[in-house]
Design an enzyme around this catalytic site. Sequence first.
Site, PDB file in Angstrom:
ATOM      1  CE  LYS A 122      -4.548   0.625   0.538  1.00  0.00           C
ATOM      2  NZ  LYS A 122      -5.475  -0.061  -0.388  1.00  0.00           N
ATOM      3  CB  THR A 148      -3.109  -3.284  -0.422  1.00  0.00           C
ATOM      4  OG1 THR A 148      -4.318  -2.853  -1.033  1.00  0.00           O
ATOM      5  CG2 THR A 148      -2.312  -4.144  -1.363  1.00  0.00           C
ATOM      6  CG  HIS A 187      21.199  27.549 -13.828  1.00  0.00           C
ATOM      7  ND1 HIS A 187      22.482  27.234 -13.472  1.00  0.00           N
ATOM      8  CD2 HIS A 187      20.747  26.500 -14.560  1.00  0.00           C
ATOM      9  CE1 HIS A 187      22.802  26.044 -13.976  1.00  0.00           C
ATOM     10  NE2 HIS A 187      21.755  25.575 -14.637  1.00  0.00           N
TER      11      HIS A 187
HETATM   12  O1  LIG Z   1      28.623  24.185 -10.359  1.00  0.00           O
HETATM   13  C1  LIG Z   1      28.431  23.967 -11.582  1.00  0.00           C
HETATM   14  N1  LIG Z   1      28.726  22.751 -12.080  1.00  0.00           N
HETATM   15  C2  LIG Z   1      28.550  22.439 -13.410  1.00  0.00           C
HETATM   16  O2  LIG Z   1      28.824  21.296 -13.840  1.00  0.00           O
HETATM   17  C3  LIG Z   1      28.026  23.461 -14.238  1.00  0.00           C
HETATM   18  N2  LIG Z   1      27.717  23.505 -15.572  1.00  0.00           N
HETATM   19  C4  LIG Z   1      27.225  24.755 -15.812  1.00  0.00           C
HETATM   20  O3  LIG Z   1      26.813  25.140 -16.946  1.00  0.00           O
HETATM   21  N3  LIG Z   1      27.227  25.504 -14.684  1.00  0.00           N
HETATM   22  C5  LIG Z   1      27.719  24.713 -13.690  1.00  0.00           C
HETATM   23  N4  LIG Z   1      27.924  24.950 -12.375  1.00  0.00           N
END
Ligand SMILES: O=c1[nH]c(=O)c2[nH]c(=O)[nH]c2[nH]1
Length: 395
Positions: free
Chosen positions: A11, A57, A250
């Site tokens: 479950k 279950t 990012h």
């Molecule tokens: O810390 C990072 N590692 C990566 O492998 C990577 N690749 C990237 O484009 N920026 C980053 N930053």
Amino acid sequence: MASVGPNRYGKEGVRVVRVRRSPYNGDTFDEWTVRVLIDGDFVSSYVDGDNTKVLPTDTMKNTVYYVASRTRAITIEDFAKELVNYLIEHHSQIAGAQVRVERKEWSHMVTSNNSRHPTSFVQATQEVQFTTVKRPRHGAFSIVSGLKDLMVMKTAKTSFTNFYRDALTTLTDSRDRLFGTAITAKWTYEDASSIIDFDRARQQIRSGMLDVFCDHESESVQHTLHAMAKYVLERVPTISQIHLTMPNIHCLPVDLTRFGEQNKNEIFMPIDDPHGYIQCTINRSTMTKTLTTHILDLSCGRPAANVPVRVENLLNGEWVLMPTTANTNTDGRAVDLVPADKWQAGQWRIIFDIASYMPDGFYPSVTIEFRTKDSAHYHVPLLLNKFGYSTYRGS
Ligand SMILES: O=c1[nH]c(=O)c2[nH]c(=O)[nH]c2[nH]1
């Protein structure tokens, strides 16, 4: 011909809220989501539609609530161990069981007059704690615990430079970027059948990872991930391996020159996708060995398990406690008693707190003092009975 290979069923998504009532200290509130999986003698249910051995279950769901109502476990690991044991002990057709529990963190509300409200709770983080506990009928527990969605960000000491380049590379070096990630950490307990304070271990791992994240001079996500994992393995001796997943969320600087403004590295655009994705497993065996010990109880010829052990180093005339504290495991062993960065030539002592292990013994604790000449691996055992002890320099 078709033949049935490995199979299991159970479950998923059993949600439990548990309130423990205490008129004096206030209530506690736990929210758990449980998954139960079993394997065993179930081939006939697949091949012949024979359900005579099939534990529904729906019954597994009821079992989760039943065990939750009776358990005294505080941690998700101890609750999961009880549930695994219950299933194996009550149903002979089960060969092995595994239970995963996820826990959301609810904490007592702190009111505006700064007091902890006894019966009101707040969920201040998205972070989830989890464990997967497994045991075959005739075998030992294995426990992998972890946490996920621990969101962190740093705005200094973070670069990515000098990387491999080809004709398609457009990224430029950055010495002052942002570093944001959602940490998922999964660690494996070395000896899951011994008595472990799972919440304390989780707390040490979490705070250790965050301490390193804050201060690390990061050359990349990979570099910081490794530093975090290594630090945790050095300080939490009950785990043998840690696996970290750290997406690189990012945050790109916005070009303000289009509006006649300069971006002083203050305005960024977070990008959900695509994002970098970094994973690595770090094992204790690949790390430097420092100080290890074991205790042999000579009165019964067996290892002394679950004895608290701590280590101190004489520095400038004062004994300084090392951050690693451990209990001996079921083999009577305690490993990596000193973090690698603190292990050096000098004067050391191991303090064995044996009062609870041998309550009627003559020595409530034993201190063994010794000198090391270098930072090689040293093994310093204790041989013990009620009225005497000895030690030697082992290897
Ligand atoms: O810390 C990072 N590692 C990566 O492998 C990577 N690749 C990237 O484009 N920026 C980053 N930053």
